[in-house]
Design a protein around this motif. Structure first.
Motif, PDB file in Angstrom:
ATOM      1  N   ARG A   1      38.018 -38.919  56.680  1.00 13.88           N
ATOM      2  CA  ARG A   1      39.092 -39.417  57.530  1.00 13.88           C
ATOM      3  C   ARG A   1      38.522 -40.134  58.940  1.00 13.88           C
ATOM      4  NH1 ARG A   1      40.384 -34.072  56.194  1.00 13.88           N
ATOM      5  NH2 ARG A   1      39.446 -33.031  58.192  1.00 13.88           N
ATOM      6  N   PHE A   2      37.236 -39.682  58.888  1.00 17.73           N
ATOM      7  CA  PHE A   2      36.584 -40.446  60.310  1.00 17.73           C
ATOM      8  C   PHE A   2      36.260 -41.821  60.168  1.00 17.73           C
ATOM      9  CE2 PHE A   2      33.283 -41.484  63.247  1.00 17.73           C
ATOM     10  CZ  PHE A   2      33.373 -40.722  64.475  1.00 17.73           C
ATOM     11  N   VAL A   3      35.839 -42.237  58.660  1.00 20.48           N
ATOM     12  CA  VAL A   3      35.452 -43.668  58.228  1.00 20.48           C
ATOM     13  C   VAL A   3      36.558 -44.407  58.445  1.00 20.48           C
ATOM     14  CG1 VAL A   3      34.498 -44.792  56.221  1.00 20.48           C
ATOM     15  CG2 VAL A   3      33.425 -42.793  57.037  1.00 20.48           C
ATOM     16  N   ARG A   4      37.617 -43.856  57.990  1.00 18.75           N
ATOM     17  CA  ARG A   4      39.008 -44.490  57.798  1.00 18.75           C
ATOM     18  C   ARG A   4      39.687 -44.667  59.233  1.00 18.75           C
ATOM     19  NH1 ARG A   4      39.842 -41.206  53.208  1.00 18.75           N
ATOM     20  NH2 ARG A   4      41.393 -40.086  54.297  1.00 18.75           N
ATOM     21  N   GLN A   5      39.156 -43.830  60.166  1.00 18.39           N
ATOM     22  CA  GLN A   5      39.626 -43.856  61.619  1.00 18.39           C
ATOM     23  C   GLN A   5      41.238 -43.463  61.659  1.00 18.39           C
ATOM     24  OE1 GLN A   5      37.902 -44.803  65.005  1.00 18.39           O
ATOM     25  NE2 GLN A   5      37.000 -43.403  63.533  1.00 18.39           N
ATOM     26  N   GLU A   6      41.348 -42.373  60.568  1.00 16.43           N
ATOM     27  CA  GLU A   6      42.616 -41.499  60.450  1.00 16.43           C
ATOM     28  C   GLU A   6      42.873 -40.327  61.180  1.00 16.43           C
ATOM     29  OE1 GLU A   6      43.519 -43.913  56.266  1.00 16.43           O
ATOM     30  OE2 GLU A   6      43.386 -41.772  56.402  1.00 16.43           O
ATOM     31  N   GLY A   7      43.755 -39.881  62.006  1.00 15.68           N
ATOM     32  CA  GLY A   7      43.996 -38.466  62.298  1.00 15.68           C
ATOM     33  C   GLY A   7      42.891 -38.290  63.462  1.00 15.68           C
ATOM     34  N   ALA A   8      42.811 -37.159  63.829  1.00 17.73           N
ATOM     35  CA  ALA A   8      41.892 -36.369  64.770  1.00 17.73           C
ATOM     36  C   ALA A   8      40.499 -36.560  64.453  1.00 17.73           C
ATOM     37  CB  ALA A   8      42.336 -34.923  65.046  1.00 17.73           C
ATOM     38  N   PRO A   9      39.468 -37.408  65.213  1.00 19.83           N
ATOM     39  CA  PRO A   9      38.225 -37.493  64.710  1.00 19.83           C
ATOM     40  C   PRO A   9      37.389 -36.190  65.264  1.00 19.83           C
ATOM     41  CG  PRO A   9      38.666 -38.492  66.796  1.00 19.83           C
ATOM     42  CD  PRO A   9      39.787 -38.124  66.491  1.00 19.83           C
ATOM     43  N   TRP A  10      36.341 -35.795  64.513  1.00 20.87           N
ATOM     44  CA  TRP A  10      35.537 -34.773  64.785  1.00 20.87           C
ATOM     45  C   TRP A  10      34.552 -35.266  65.746  1.00 20.87           C
ATOM     46  CZ3 TRP A  10      33.020 -31.453  60.241  1.00 20.87           C
ATOM     47  CH2 TRP A  10      33.964 -30.206  59.914  1.00 20.87           C
ATOM     48  N   VAL A  11      34.215 -34.325  66.771  1.00 21.51           N
ATOM     49  CA  VAL A  11      32.873 -34.390  67.579  1.00 21.51           C
ATOM     50  C   VAL A  11      32.542 -33.155  67.814  1.00 21.51           C
ATOM     51  CG1 VAL A  11      32.102 -34.828  69.938  1.00 21.51           C
ATOM     52  CG2 VAL A  11      33.852 -36.532  68.752  1.00 21.51           C
ATOM     53  N   ASP A  12      31.101 -32.850  67.635  1.00 22.54           N
ATOM     54  CA  ASP A  12      30.521 -31.531  67.831  1.00 22.54           C
ATOM     55  C   ASP A  12      31.103 -30.555  66.795  1.00 22.54           C
ATOM     56  OD1 ASP A  12      28.679 -32.153  69.633  1.00 22.54           O
ATOM     57  OD2 ASP A  12      30.326 -31.760  71.296  1.00 22.54           O
ATOM     58  N   GLY A  13      31.474 -31.025  65.405  1.00 14.46           N
ATOM     59  CA  GLY A  13      32.003 -29.956  64.428  1.00 14.46           C
ATOM     60  C   GLY A  13      33.510 -29.793  65.046  1.00 14.46           C
ATOM     61  N   HIS A  14      34.208 -30.346  65.826  1.00 12.27           N
ATOM     62  CA  HIS A  14      35.526 -29.839  65.806  1.00 12.27           C
ATOM     63  C   HIS A  14      36.490 -30.927  66.251  1.00 12.27           C
ATOM     64  CE1 HIS A  14      34.092 -25.700  66.639  1.00 12.27           C
ATOM     65  NE2 HIS A  14      33.102 -26.404  67.501  1.00 12.27           N
ATOM     66  N   GLU A  15      37.687 -30.937  65.789  1.00 14.67           N
ATOM     67  CA  GLU A  15      38.642 -32.002  66.033  1.00 14.67           C
ATOM     68  C   GLU A  15      38.971 -31.925  67.456  1.00 14.67           C
ATOM     69  OE1 GLU A  15      42.155 -31.361  63.748  1.00 14.67           O
ATOM     70  OE2 GLU A  15      41.402 -32.143  61.894  1.00 14.67           O
ATOM     71  N   LEU A  16      39.207 -33.393  67.956  1.00 14.45           N
ATOM     72  CA  LEU A  16      39.476 -33.784  69.204  1.00 14.45           C
ATOM     73  C   LEU A  16      41.003 -33.468  69.223  1.00 14.45           C
ATOM     74  CD1 LEU A  16      37.322 -36.886  70.225  1.00 14.45           C
ATOM     75  CD2 LEU A  16      36.843 -34.594  70.793  1.00 14.45           C
ATOM     76  N   PRO A  17      41.581 -33.273  70.562  1.00 14.51           N
ATOM     77  CA  PRO A  17      43.119 -33.083  70.506  1.00 14.51           C
ATOM     78  C   PRO A  17      43.688 -34.625  70.664  1.00 14.51           C
ATOM     79  CG  PRO A  17      42.117 -32.949  72.649  1.00 14.51           C
ATOM     80  CD  PRO A  17      40.767 -33.277  71.801  1.00 14.51           C
ATOM     81  N   VAL A  18      43.079 -35.435  70.205  1.00 18.84           N
ATOM     82  CA  VAL A  18      43.761 -36.942  70.294  1.00 18.84           C
ATOM     83  C   VAL A  18      43.423 -37.446  68.974  1.00 18.84           C
ATOM     84  CG1 VAL A  18      43.704 -37.184  72.597  1.00 18.84           C
ATOM     85  CG2 VAL A  18      41.631 -37.915  71.165  1.00 18.84           C
TER      86      VAL A  18
END
Length: 400
Positions: free
Chosen positions: A251-268
């Motif tokens: 999902r991150f590579v496709r830049q879809e949904g909420a991205p992960w940082v530090d192993g957790h989804e961001l609220p955006v």
């Protein structure tokens, strides 16, 4: 990691009447370095914190037995030391709060303590390379590093163009035998001429589909290190965590949904991240980013990926990927706090996260075909420039 005899010295510490949970506790485990050997290291809690870290965020070894009882790597943190041509290069970790904030004692005040700590250290063999299979003496590496620093601190150009000068210096100056007088003259001429001519060298424009996939895979791995204790999990738990990470990475590579940082989804979501104003990083001067880049070059850490020292021609394009990665990450932190533009605190937070691994994934840790493809995209297609152009909205020049 623990050095010779350190595990035994820690085991001899008497925790009776001091910290009940450490009495008879397992405080060291065997861990595999990515692409490197198996080592003994301090154990961690489930949240990744060191087993010796107290509730007050202080080291319990230090509190009860003094700083000299801690393992050497803990006493050296946040500094790293690397031999270079009879000198000692000193790196500092921006994941340390004091370094990231620019607080704490000055470097000069640390030197007597460093000398005492390093007095009994084992000498490290120096083996540097210009490109794979081509050796590079420490003296030449020292010279090239200082040419890079000279370009980075020349504020006659915007920081982004100074980075482009550094990339061009290494690209153009790594052919032939670097030890000849003519090669030295070429490097000196490049260092003088590139700042005047960099504007005529074409930008990459936006990333193409393949570059974008490699960039976001690399960024995901840098921002989301393998969880603490992952190598100690049972096979089923490890497979479950791998599937969770793989889904998040896709999902991150496709830049879809909420991205992960530090192993957790961001609220955006990713769209909100890319909408954040990043003009702070596009400004002619960006002192925080400049200090970070210079510190890594001077400290020689940009040459390291895991337990491996990279060839200079491979390390420099990898290292300067930190600029576009910092742009994206600072935007993500700004978006997560509800801001509309990147602030200096967001940039400092981004560098703290990226500096855990310097954004460099040991290619020995990924399948050989993947490593070969990634290396080509990063080294040969100008990914650092294309990714920065893409994230800052700098268009490719129109040919006339």
């Amino acid at each position: 990691m623990l050095g010779p005899g350190e595990e035994e010295r820690l085991a001899a510490l008497d925790w009776e009447g001091r910290e009940a949970d450490l009495v008879g506790a397992t405080t060291a485990v065997t861990s595999a370095l990515p692409g490197g050997p198996r080592v003994r290291r301090l154990a961690r809690h489930d949240d990744g914190a060191c087993v010796y870290l107290g509730a007050d965020n202080r080291c319990r070894i230090h509190v009860h037995f003094g700083g000299e009882s801690k393992p050497l790597m803990c006493r050296l943190y946040p500094f790293g030391f690397y031999p270079l041509a009879g000198r000692l290069a000193v790196d500092c970790s921006f994941s340390c709060r004091s370094i990231g904030e620019g607080s704490g004692a000055g470097l000069d005040a640390q030197i007597p303590e460093w000398r005492a700590l390093l007095a009994g250290g084992e000498p490290r063999e120096e083996l540097h390379h210009l490109t794979r299979g081509r050796a590079l003496s420490g003296e030449l590496l020292w010279e090239i590093e200082h040419l890079l620093v000279g370009l980075l601190v020349d504020r006659g150009l915007p920081l982004y163009d100074r980075i482009r000068c550094c990339l061009e210096l290494v690209r153009l100056g790594t052919s032939g035998d670097p030890s000849t007088p003519s090669a030295a003259a070429l490097r000196a001429a490049l260092a003088r001429g590139l700042p005047r001519q960099i504007g005529a060298i074409a930008h990459g424009g936006a990333m193409d589909r393949t570059q974008r996939a490699v960039f976001y895979q690399w960024l995901f791995l840098a921002l989301n290190p393998v969880p603490a204790g992952f190598d100690l999990l049972a096979p089923t738990a490890r497979q479950r965590e791998e599937r969770r990470r793989l889904g998040a990475a896709e999902r991150f590579v496709r830049q879809e949904g909420a991205p992960w940082v530090d192993g957790h989804e961001l609220p955006v979501d990713c769209a909100a991240v890319l909408a954040i104003d990043a003009s702070l990083l596009a400004a002619a001067e960006c002192p925080v980013m400049e200090r970070y880049l210079v510190a890594k070059i001077v400290g020689q850490r940009f040459l390291l990926a895991g337990a491996v020292e990279l060839a200079l021609a491979e390390a420099v394009p990898l290292f300067f990927l930190v600029l576009p990665m910092a742009i994206w990450t600072a935007r993500a932190l700004a978006a997560a706090r509800g801001a509309v533009a990147v602030a200096e605190a967001d940039l400092r937070g981004a560098l703290a996260r990226l500096d855990r691994t310097l954004g460099q994934v040991p290619l020995a840790a990924v399948p050989p075909k993947v490593a070969k493809a990634w290396r080509f995209i990063i080294e040969e297609t100008g990914l650092a420039v294309a990714a920065t152009d893409d994230l800052l909205g700098i268009p490719a020049p129109v040919e006339t």
